[in-house]
Design an enzyme around this catalytic site. Structure first.
Site, PDB file in Angstrom:
ATOM      1  N   CYS A 178       2.326  -5.046  11.829  1.00  0.00           N
ATOM      2  CA  CYS A 178       2.853  -6.326  11.934  1.00  0.00           C
ATOM      3  C   CYS A 178       1.471  -7.287  11.818  1.00  0.00           C
ATOM      4  CB  CYS A 178       3.296  -6.671  13.303  1.00  0.00           C
ATOM      5  SG  CYS A 178       4.349  -8.464  13.186  1.00  0.00           S
ATOM      6  N   CYS A 208       8.218 -10.346   8.474  1.00  0.00           N
ATOM      7  CA  CYS A 208       7.389 -10.698   9.746  1.00  0.00           C
ATOM      8  C   CYS A 208       7.858 -11.859  10.112  1.00  0.00           C
ATOM      9  CB  CYS A 208       5.937 -10.858   9.273  1.00  0.00           C
ATOM     10  SG  CYS A 208       4.824 -11.068  10.605  1.00  0.00           S
TER      11      CYS A 208
HETATM   12  C1  FAD Z   1       2.817  -6.618  19.037  1.00  0.00           C
HETATM   13  C2  FAD Z   1       3.717  -6.139  17.919  1.00  0.00           C
HETATM   14  C3  FAD Z   1       4.463  -6.981  17.232  1.00  0.00           C
HETATM   15  C4  FAD Z   1       5.224  -6.334  16.075  1.00  0.00           C
HETATM   16  N1  FAD Z   1       6.260  -7.384  15.644  1.00  0.00           N
HETATM   17  C5  FAD Z   1       7.052  -7.043  14.642  1.00  0.00           C
HETATM   18  C6  FAD Z   1       8.021  -7.667  14.316  1.00  0.00           C
HETATM   19  O1  FAD Z   1       8.357  -8.882  14.563  1.00  0.00           O
HETATM   20  N2  FAD Z   1       8.934  -7.311  13.536  1.00  0.00           N
HETATM   21  C7  FAD Z   1       8.794  -5.772  12.791  1.00  0.00           C
HETATM   22  O2  FAD Z   1       9.659  -5.575  12.132  1.00  0.00           O
HETATM   23  N3  FAD Z   1       7.912  -5.321  13.503  1.00  0.00           N
HETATM   24  C8  FAD Z   1       6.844  -5.689  14.304  1.00  0.00           C
HETATM   25  N4  FAD Z   1       5.938  -4.607  14.831  1.00  0.00           N
HETATM   26  C9  FAD Z   1       5.700  -3.260  13.954  1.00  0.00           C
HETATM   27  C10 FAD Z   1       6.644  -2.268  14.471  1.00  0.00           C
HETATM   28  O3  FAD Z   1       6.656  -2.292  15.919  1.00  0.00           O
HETATM   29  C11 FAD Z   1       6.061  -1.132  13.650  1.00  0.00           C
HETATM   30  O4  FAD Z   1       5.891  -1.193  12.423  1.00  0.00           O
HETATM   31  C12 FAD Z   1       7.125   0.293  13.957  1.00  0.00           C
HETATM   32  O5  FAD Z   1       7.196   0.388  15.271  1.00  0.00           O
HETATM   33  C13 FAD Z   1       6.484   1.473  13.233  1.00  0.00           C
HETATM   34  O6  FAD Z   1       7.565   2.303  13.564  1.00  0.00           O
HETATM   35  P1  FAD Z   1       6.770   3.697  13.451  1.00  0.00           P
HETATM   36  O7  FAD Z   1       7.905   4.721  13.737  1.00  0.00           O
HETATM   37  O8  FAD Z   1       6.171   4.048  11.981  1.00  0.00           O
HETATM   38  O9  FAD Z   1       5.865   3.894  14.377  1.00  0.00           O
HETATM   39  P2  FAD Z   1       5.928   3.844  16.038  1.00  0.00           P
HETATM   40  O10 FAD Z   1       7.382   3.125  16.283  1.00  0.00           O
HETATM   41  O11 FAD Z   1       4.857   3.383  16.511  1.00  0.00           O
HETATM   42  O12 FAD Z   1       6.146   5.244  16.565  1.00  0.00           O
HETATM   43  C14 FAD Z   1       5.184   6.381  16.338  1.00  0.00           C
HETATM   44  C15 FAD Z   1       5.655   7.706  17.319  1.00  0.00           C
HETATM   45  O13 FAD Z   1       4.936   8.681  16.927  1.00  0.00           O
HETATM   46  C16 FAD Z   1       4.446   9.293  17.860  1.00  0.00           C
HETATM   47  N5  FAD Z   1       3.167  10.215  17.390  1.00  0.00           N
HETATM   48  C17 FAD Z   1       2.083   9.742  17.416  1.00  0.00           C
HETATM   49  N6  FAD Z   1       1.335  10.874  17.129  1.00  0.00           N
HETATM   50  C18 FAD Z   1       2.109  12.064  17.185  1.00  0.00           C
HETATM   51  C19 FAD Z   1       1.743  13.185  16.882  1.00  0.00           C
HETATM   52  N7  FAD Z   1       0.610  13.790  16.464  1.00  0.00           N
HETATM   53  N8  FAD Z   1       2.599  14.322  16.886  1.00  0.00           N
HETATM   54  C20 FAD Z   1       4.118  13.853  17.389  1.00  0.00           C
HETATM   55  N9  FAD Z   1       4.266  12.361  17.801  1.00  0.00           N
HETATM   56  C21 FAD Z   1       3.578  11.507  17.508  1.00  0.00           C
HETATM   57  C22 FAD Z   1       3.944   8.307  18.891  1.00  0.00           C
HETATM   58  O14 FAD Z   1       4.183   8.774  20.194  1.00  0.00           O
HETATM   59  C23 FAD Z   1       5.267   7.027  18.793  1.00  0.00           C
HETATM   60  O15 FAD Z   1       6.264   7.335  19.370  1.00  0.00           O
HETATM   61  C24 FAD Z   1       4.966  -5.124  15.774  1.00  0.00           C
HETATM   62  C25 FAD Z   1       4.278  -4.019  16.531  1.00  0.00           C
HETATM   63  C26 FAD Z   1       3.560  -4.841  17.432  1.00  0.00           C
HETATM   64  C27 FAD Z   1       2.484  -3.882  18.205  1.00  0.00           C
END
Ligand code: FAD
Length: 427
Positions: free
Chosen positions: A188, A368
Site C-alpha cells: 500500500c 489505493c
Molecule cells: C497500513 C496498511 C494499509 C493498507 N491499506 C490498504 C488499502 O487501503 N487497500 C488495499 O487494497 N490494501 C491495503 N494494504 C495492503 C494489504 O493489506 C496487503 O497488500 C495484503 O494484505 C497482501 O496480502 P498477502 O496475502 O500477500 O499478504 P498478507 O496479508 O500480509 O499475508 C501474508 C501471510 O503469510 C504468512 N507468512 C509469512 N511468512 C511465512 C512463512 N515463511 N511460512 C508460512 N506463512 C508465512 C504471514 O504470517 C501472513 O499471514 C495496506 C497494508 C497496510 C499495512
C-alpha cells in the site's frame, strides 16, 4: 477446516496418507495444493479452490492464529475504526476441507516439489502457491525497534501501534510531526501519506494545524507512482502546509531524545545527514520478502517470487504460483490487487492439476483508497504502467465522499464476506 499443530511431526492431510517416517527423517505429507501463507491471498485462493473443486486436497501453512485486515489500520490510526474490528481468528476463516498447519515454511525445494517447515516436517505438493506477504524490516533503522510504540514513535503498519498513532494525533496541539516513506516497493504505497493526510485533517478540524510543523520524508523521487493522481494529492499537501523532502531516507531514531536522522540525496547526487527533532514520528519501515522466501530459489534478483505478470505462474517452475505482496508482478501491492489475482491463480492452478496450460490472465489491477481528509477519498485504481482502471464511470482522480463510504464500509465487508470466501468480487 482441519487443523494440525505441526512441529512434532505433521499428520497427513485427509485422503493422502503419509509415507511414514524414514530413518532419521521427518515425515513427509502430501497434498494436491500447498498454500504457504494464510493472509488475504492465501485464504482467498484456498477458499476459491474449495469452491471450484471440493475434492482437491489443500494444505495451508500459516503461523498466526489471527488474521488481520491490514487496510483497516489507516482508519485505526485516525480514530475512525476500532482495532478489534481488524482481527478475526484464522480458524473461523478457513473453509471446511482445508488443512491448516500452524507452522512456518523455512525452505523451498522446488526440484523435489517439497516445502520444509520449522521443526523439519516436509510437505510434498502437486502445485504450490506462495503468498507469504512482506517482511517489515523494523531493525533496518537504528534505534527504531527499541522505541516503537513509545516516545512519540508510531506506525500504522502494525496492529499494536496503529492505536498509538491515534493517541498521539489526538493529543498533539503543537510542535513537529514527521512522516516517513521508505524506498519502493512497499505494501500500500499510499499508506504513509494517508497517515499524514488524516492526521492533518484531524488537526485542521481541531484548529491546531497551524501550530504543527508537518514534514514528509519520502525516500522516493515522486509523491505517488501514478502521475494522474499527483495534482489532487499536491493540493492536499499545500492545504495542510506539509513540507516534503524527496529522496530522504530515515536511518536512525533516538526515541527518548525525540530525534531522527535522515540521509538526504541532493540534486547533484550528494548525500547529507539531516537531524530533525519531533513530537510525533510516523514510520513506514523498509520492506522485503520473508527470509525463507528470499533465501529460496524461487526469487528474482530483487528477492520477489518470480512470476509471469499475467498468469502468475512461476517463470521457472511450472507447478508453482505466486501472488500478493510477495510476488514479482509490478502491480500496486494491495489487497485490491489480490482480489483480482486470486481468481486467476485458482483457475490456473486447476489447469495445471489437470495437465493443461494456465490460461486465466491478471490485468495488473491494483487500488489505493487515498484518504485525503476525514470523509473524502481519492480512489486510485490503476493497472500495469500506470493505466487508470476506474471501476465506475467517474473521474477517479477527484476526492469523493462516496469513495470514503466505500473505504470505510463496503471494502471491509467485501474483504471478509466475499474475497476471503473465494467469491469473485467487485471491482
Ligand atoms: C497500513 C496498511 C494499509 C493498507 N491499506 C490498504 C488499502 O487501503 N487497500 C488495499 O487494497 N490494501 C491495503 N494494504 C495492503 C494489504 O493489506 C496487503 O497488500 C495484503 O494484505 C497482501 O496480502 P498477502 O496475502 O500477500 O499478504 P498478507 O496479508 O500480509 O499475508 C501474508 C501471510 O503469510 C504468512 N507468512 C509469512 N511468512 C511465512 C512463512 N515463511 N511460512 C508460512 N506463512 C508465512 C504471514 O504470517 C501472513 O499471514 C495496506 C497494508 C497496510 C499495512
Amino acid at each position: 477446516m482441519d487443523r494440525i499443530a505441526s512441529g512434532d511431526g505433521a499428520a497427513p492431510c485427509a485422503g493422502h496418507p503419509a509415507p511414514g517416517r524414514a530413518a532419521g527423517r521427518a515425515p513427509t505429507i502430501s497434498c494436491d495444493v500447498l498454500v504457504v501463507g494464510g493472509g488475504c491471498a492465501g485464504v482467498a485462493v484456498a477458499a476459491g479452490l474449495r469452491r471450484r473443486r471440493p475434492d482437491c486436497s489443500i494444505v495451508m501453512v500459516e503461523p498466526r492464529a489471527e488474521h488481520h485486515y491490514q487496510p483497516g489500520w489507516t482508519l485505526v490510526g485516525a480514530g475512525v475504526l476500532d482495532v478489534r474490528r481488524t482481527v478475526r481468528p484464522q480458524a473461523a476463516l478457513l473453509p471446511d476441507g482445508v488443512t491448516w498447519i500452524r507452522n512456518t515454511a523455512t525452505a523451498f525445494e522446488p526440484e523435489h516439489a517439497t516445502v520444509v517447515l520449522q521443526g523439519g516436517d516436509r510437505i510434498r505438493y502437486r502445485v504450490l502457491v506462495v503468498c507469504t506477504g512482506i517482511k517489515l524490516d523494523w531493525t533496518a533503522i537504528e534505534g527504531l525497534a527499541e522505541t516503537l510504540g513509545r516516545n512519540g514513535v508510531t506506525s500504522n503498519y502494525r496492529i499494536d501501534t496503529a492505536p498509538y498513532t491515534w493517541a498521539l494525533v489526538r493529543a498533539l496541539r503543537g510542535g513537529r510531526a514527521l512522516f516517513t516513506q521508505p524506498e519502493m516497493p512497499i505494501k500500500c504505497a499510499g499508506a504513509p501519506q494517508k497517515a499524514l493526510y488524516l492526521s492533518c485533517s484531524t488537526w485542521e478540524r481541531r484548529g491546531v494545524l497551524d501550530a504543527i510543523d508537518v514534514r514528509f520524508h519520502n525516500a522516493n523521487a515522486v509523491l505517488f507512482g501514478v502521475p494522474d493522481y499527483v495534482p489532487s494529492l499536491e493540493g492536499y499537501v499545500r492545504r495542510y502546509g506539509a513540507r516534503i523532502t524527496f529522496q530522504s531516507v530515515l536511518r536512525k531514531v533516538d526515541g527518548p531524545a525525540r530525534k531522527a536522522w535522515f540521509e538526504v540525496r541532493g540534486d547533484g547526487g550528494a548525500v547529507s545527514l539531516r537531524e530533525e527533532s519531533f513530537d510525533l514520528l510516523h514510520v513506514t519501515p523498509p520492506q522485503t520478502t520473508p527470509d525463507a522466501v528470499r533465501a529460496s530459489p524461487l526469487v528474482n534478483a530483487a528477492g520477489w517470487v518470480e512470476v509471469d505478470h499475467h498468469t502468475l505462474q512461476h517463470t521457472r517452475y511450472g507447478t508453482i504460483f505466486g501472488l500478493g505482496d510477495a510476488c514479482s508482478a509490478p502491480n500496486a501491492k494491495t489487497a485490491a490487487a489480490v482480489r483480482r489475482q486470486a481468481p486467476v491463480v485458482v483457475l490456473n492452478v486447476l489447469s495445471v492439476l489437470d495437465g493443461r496450460s494456465p490460461c486465466a490472465v491478471y490485468d495488473g489491477y491494483g487500488s489505493c483508497p487515498l484518504t485525503v481528509e476525514h470523509g473524502k477519498v481519492v480512489l486510485a485504481e490503476f493497472g500495469y504502467n500506470g493505466k487508470l482502471m476506474p471501476s465506475l464511470p467517474w473521474d477517479s482522480t477527484k476526492p469523493r465522499r462516496s469513495a470514503w463510504i466505500a473505504k470505510t464500509r463496503l471494502f471491509p465487508h467485501l474483504y471478509w464476506n466475499a474475497m476471503l470466501r473465494g467469491r469473485n468480487t467487485f471491482p
